[in-house]
Scaffold this motif. Sequence first.
Motif, PDB file in Angstrom:
ATOM      1  N   MET A 267       0.820  -1.206   0.000  1.00  0.00           N
ATOM      2  CA  MET A 267       0.000   0.000   0.000  1.00  0.00           C
ATOM      3  C   MET A 267       0.856   1.259   0.000  1.00  0.00           C
ATOM      4  N   ALA A 268       1.939   1.243   0.765  1.00  0.00           N
ATOM      5  CA  ALA A 268       2.823   2.412   0.842  1.00  0.00           C
ATOM      6  C   ALA A 268       3.513   2.665  -0.495  1.00  0.00           C
ATOM      7  N   LEU A 269       4.004   1.619  -1.123  1.00  0.00           N
ATOM      8  CA  LEU A 269       4.678   1.766  -2.411  1.00  0.00           C
ATOM      9  C   LEU A 269       3.700   2.218  -3.484  1.00  0.00           C
ATOM     10  N   PHE A 270       2.488   1.685  -3.434  1.00  0.00           N
ATOM     11  CA  PHE A 270       1.495   2.061  -4.439  1.00  0.00           C
ATOM     12  C   PHE A 270       1.177   3.550  -4.361  1.00  0.00           C
ATOM     13  N   PHE A 271       0.987   4.053  -3.140  1.00  0.00           N
ATOM     14  CA  PHE A 271       0.752   5.487  -2.974  1.00  0.00           C
ATOM     15  C   PHE A 271       1.936   6.298  -3.491  1.00  0.00           C
ATOM     16  N   SER A 272       3.149   5.876  -3.160  1.00  0.00           N
ATOM     17  CA  SER A 272       4.344   6.618  -3.543  1.00  0.00           C
ATOM     18  C   SER A 272       4.490   6.734  -5.051  1.00  0.00           C
ATOM     19  N   LEU A 273       4.006   5.734  -5.791  1.00  0.00           N
ATOM     20  CA  LEU A 273       4.226   5.682  -7.240  1.00  0.00           C
ATOM     21  C   LEU A 273       3.137   6.361  -8.056  1.00  0.00           C
ATOM     22  N   THR A 274       1.978   6.656  -7.463  1.00  0.00           N
ATOM     23  CA  THR A 274       0.853   7.125  -8.271  1.00  0.00           C
ATOM     24  C   THR A 274       1.116   8.450  -8.990  1.00  0.00           C
ATOM     25  N   THR A 275       1.594   9.461  -8.272  1.00  0.00           N
ATOM     26  CA  THR A 275       1.851  10.749  -8.922  1.00  0.00           C
ATOM     27  C   THR A 275       2.998  10.663  -9.930  1.00  0.00           C
ATOM     28  N   PRO A 276       4.140  10.027  -9.599  1.00  0.00           N
ATOM     29  CA  PRO A 276       5.189   9.851 -10.611  1.00  0.00           C
ATOM     30  C   PRO A 276       4.689   9.127 -11.857  1.00  0.00           C
ATOM     31  N   VAL A 277       3.822   8.127 -11.692  1.00  0.00           N
ATOM     32  CA  VAL A 277       3.254   7.432 -12.851  1.00  0.00           C
ATOM     33  C   VAL A 277       2.397   8.390 -13.673  1.00  0.00           C
ATOM     34  N   GLY A 278       1.610   9.232 -12.993  1.00  0.00           N
ATOM     35  CA  GLY A 278       0.812  10.228 -13.695  1.00  0.00           C
ATOM     36  C   GLY A 278       1.676  11.202 -14.481  1.00  0.00           C
ATOM     37  N   ILE A 279       2.803  11.632 -13.880  1.00  0.00           N
ATOM     38  CA  ILE A 279       3.724  12.534 -14.580  1.00  0.00           C
ATOM     39  C   ILE A 279       4.301  11.847 -15.816  1.00  0.00           C
ATOM     40  N   ALA A 280       4.683  10.581 -15.671  1.00  0.00           N
ATOM     41  CA  ALA A 280       5.238   9.835 -16.797  1.00  0.00           C
ATOM     42  C   ALA A 280       4.222   9.707 -17.924  1.00  0.00           C
ATOM     43  N   ILE A 281       2.951   9.445 -17.572  1.00  0.00           N
ATOM     44  CA  ILE A 281       1.896   9.382 -18.587  1.00  0.00           C
ATOM     45  C   ILE A 281       1.752  10.733 -19.282  1.00  0.00           C
ATOM     46  N   GLY A 282       1.787  11.809 -18.481  1.00  0.00           N
ATOM     47  CA  GLY A 282       1.672  13.154 -19.042  1.00  0.00           C
ATOM     48  C   GLY A 282       2.798  13.477 -20.007  1.00  0.00           C
ATOM     49  N   ILE A 283       4.022  13.096 -19.650  1.00  0.00           N
ATOM     50  CA  ILE A 283       5.165  13.317 -20.547  1.00  0.00           C
ATOM     51  C   ILE A 283       4.955  12.565 -21.851  1.00  0.00           C
ATOM     52  N   GLY A 284       4.445  11.336 -21.745  1.00  0.00           N
ATOM     53  CA  GLY A 284       4.261  10.511 -22.933  1.00  0.00           C
ATOM     54  C   GLY A 284       3.232  11.066 -23.903  1.00  0.00           C
ATOM     55  N   ILE A 285       2.213  11.764 -23.402  1.00  0.00           N
ATOM     56  CA  ILE A 285       1.151  12.265 -24.289  1.00  0.00           C
ATOM     57  C   ILE A 285       1.210  13.777 -24.466  1.00  0.00           C
ATOM     58  N   SER A 286       2.270  14.419 -23.956  1.00  0.00           N
ATOM     59  CA  SER A 286       2.326  15.887 -23.942  1.00  0.00           C
ATOM     60  C   SER A 286       2.311  16.500 -25.343  1.00  0.00           C
ATOM     61  N   ASN A 287       2.832  15.797 -26.347  1.00  0.00           N
ATOM     62  CA  ASN A 287       2.898  16.358 -27.699  1.00  0.00           C
ATOM     63  C   ASN A 287       1.547  16.379 -28.395  1.00  0.00           C
ATOM     64  N   VAL A 288       0.630  15.540 -27.964  1.00  0.00           N
ATOM     65  CA  VAL A 288      -0.664  15.463 -28.647  1.00  0.00           C
ATOM     66  C   VAL A 288      -1.841  15.787 -27.732  1.00  0.00           C
ATOM     67  N   TYR A 289      -1.573  15.911 -26.451  1.00  0.00           N
ATOM     68  CA  TYR A 289      -2.650  16.109 -25.489  1.00  0.00           C
ATOM     69  C   TYR A 289      -3.122  17.553 -25.483  1.00  0.00           C
ATOM     70  N   ASP A 290      -4.428  17.744 -25.484  1.00  0.00           N
ATOM     71  CA  ASP A 290      -5.020  19.086 -25.419  1.00  0.00           C
ATOM     72  C   ASP A 290      -5.989  19.131 -24.241  1.00  0.00           C
ATOM     73  N   GLU A 291      -5.557  19.755 -23.162  1.00  0.00           N
ATOM     74  CA  GLU A 291      -6.381  19.763 -21.950  1.00  0.00           C
ATOM     75  C   GLU A 291      -7.622  20.628 -22.077  1.00  0.00           C
ATOM     76  N   SER A 292      -7.728  21.430 -23.155  1.00  0.00           N
ATOM     77  CA  SER A 292      -8.910  22.268 -23.335  1.00  0.00           C
ATOM     78  C   SER A 292      -9.949  21.622 -24.246  1.00  0.00           C
ATOM     79  N   SER A 293      -9.704  20.393 -24.713  1.00  0.00           N
ATOM     80  CA  SER A 293     -10.710  19.700 -25.514  1.00  0.00           C
ATOM     81  C   SER A 293     -11.891  19.346 -24.620  1.00  0.00           C
ATOM     82  N   PRO A 294     -13.117  19.376 -25.142  1.00  0.00           N
ATOM     83  CA  PRO A 294     -14.299  19.099 -24.314  1.00  0.00           C
ATOM     84  C   PRO A 294     -14.232  17.771 -23.571  1.00  0.00           C
TER      85      PRO A 294
END
Length: 357
Positions: A267-294
């Motif tokens: 449980m402790a490791l899972f919590f520790s990894l969630t935000t870093p995993v989210g950042i990694a996902i964001g980096i991966g889609i940053s070139n095509v991601y549009d946060e203002s799309s509906p």
Amino acid sequence: MVSKPSHIAVIILSLFLLSATFNLVAGHSTEKKSECTCIREDKDEHAGEVVDKSVLHYKIGSIVVILVASALGVFLPIVGKNIPALHPNKGGFFLVKAFAAGVILCTAFIHILPEAFENLTSPCLGEDSPWASFPITGLAAMGGAILTLMMDSIAMRHFRKAHGLDDHNAADEEAKDAHHHVHGSSSVVPQGLSQAEQVRYRVTSQVLEMGIVVHSVIIGISLGTSESLDTIKPLMAALCFHQFFEGVGLGGCIVQAAFKSASTLCMALFFSLTTPVGIAIGIGISNVYDESSPTALIVQGLLDAVAAGILIYMALVDLLAQDFMNPKMQTNTRLFFGANLTLLLGAGFMAVLAIWA
């Protein structure tokens, strides 16, 4: 016993679904941009290579820094139970946990809920959309709180029956708890927990982790997709503070639940990894991601609103109410007022961070 594998499997599945959703949103970003002129993302399409590399370096650095901050926060109570001053039976534990609860409560009200309102009332969704004519954000937040209450009560019923705690046994357990409290034994001492108390703390820790995970992944994706150092730097600092004290609150619940070592570590490791995993996902889609799309606004807004409702319920009911009504705090004037003070400090510090992030 609480089923650790099923709990972790549900959260991992949720992360994969969340990742797939944002990739789907990214895939539609090009056609959506032409329909909306209120682009909120501050990307600079003409930024030089040096700036791009600097942004990427900060993102990668944020993964490491936030991972360390999260791990320190969640493991502090776990390791601290072997340190006399930080033992769950000591007043210091209540004070730190109250501060962490204040951080979590303020995160929900000041950081998550306003962002959800902004997303779900954005002009990019169109004036004729149902999102503009009905307070969906409040409904989703209320739904998150009610859903958490239902999950809490259903899980408690299930595990009470699994442990054979019928009405007659429940009365015996309550009498036993009262006897422990009268003689100065606190309900937060894992070795002295009744079965009913242990089940309660286990359900609390797992539901709290699910609520935290939803927001942690979303905010990680937001940081990972941003291309502005002016946004990344303050957000990085705020997330370190936020993740550390959310980790302290969650770690405190895990300690009180008296999980086995393997479950605690998982449980402790899972919590520790969630935000870093989210950042990694964001980096991966940053070139095509549009946060203002509906679609992105709706998905992120709804998830934020539900997460806010979950965290508000958990902070008030499962963290603060349990501790503030604990006989140890009720009979100790200094501890009672100290906990009130640290609660206000935690909420206040997190509110001040909203100035920058």
